[in-house]
Write an enzyme that holds these catalytic residues in place. Structure first.
Site: not given
Ligand code: THU
Length: 136
Positions: A44, A55
């Protein structure tokens, strides 16, 4: 590589999730056509928008190491520090990025644990996809 093994790698990658804003920790592991594996976690950012999903982290690692054919990806996600209670399906952007490097029959494994998971195909998650072939 079997599904459980890929899930194990995804769970390991999830431990490195950098998610101070959402507290939602995600791990992924992609398998390439030659059997090589690449793990990734969500990373993040204070700007929120610059966040990278688990992913895509895994896929970009694979591609940057010269691997362009993904045959499977395992994904695990849930509240950081807590037991995983739901399946974390790939977001739309990640589905599109998987599509760039995978065929429709690539396996998308969403898991709560090694013993509790669903296996779908990319085609099921992204039918009528726009991909590299549309440009040729
Ligand atoms: N997130 C992922 O890593 N993969 C996804 O397919 C959906 C969302 C993460 C992004 C963010 O850091 C957190 O999950 C909340 O959305």
């Amino acid at each position: 590589m079997n599904e459980k093994e890929l899930i194990r790698h995804a769970l390991k990658a999830r431990e490195n999730a950098y998610c101070p804003y959402s507290s939602f920790a995600v791990g992924a592991c992609v398998e390439c056509s030659d059997g090589s594996l690449f793990e990734g976690c969500n990373v993040e950012n204070a700007s929120y928008g610059a966040t990278n999903c688990a992913e895509r982290t895994a896929i970009f690692k694979a591609v940057s190491e010269g691997h362009r054919e993904i045959t499977a990806i395992a994904i695990v996600g849930g509240k950081k520090g807590e037991e995983i209670t739901g399946f974390a399906y790939p977001c739309g952007v990640c589905r599109q990025v998987i599509n760039e490097f995978a065929k429709g029959d690539a396996k998308i494994i969403v898991a709560k644990s090694e013993n509790d998971y669903r296996v779908l195909t990319l085609f099921e998650l992204l039918p009528e996809a726009f991909g590299p072939n549309n440009l040729s």
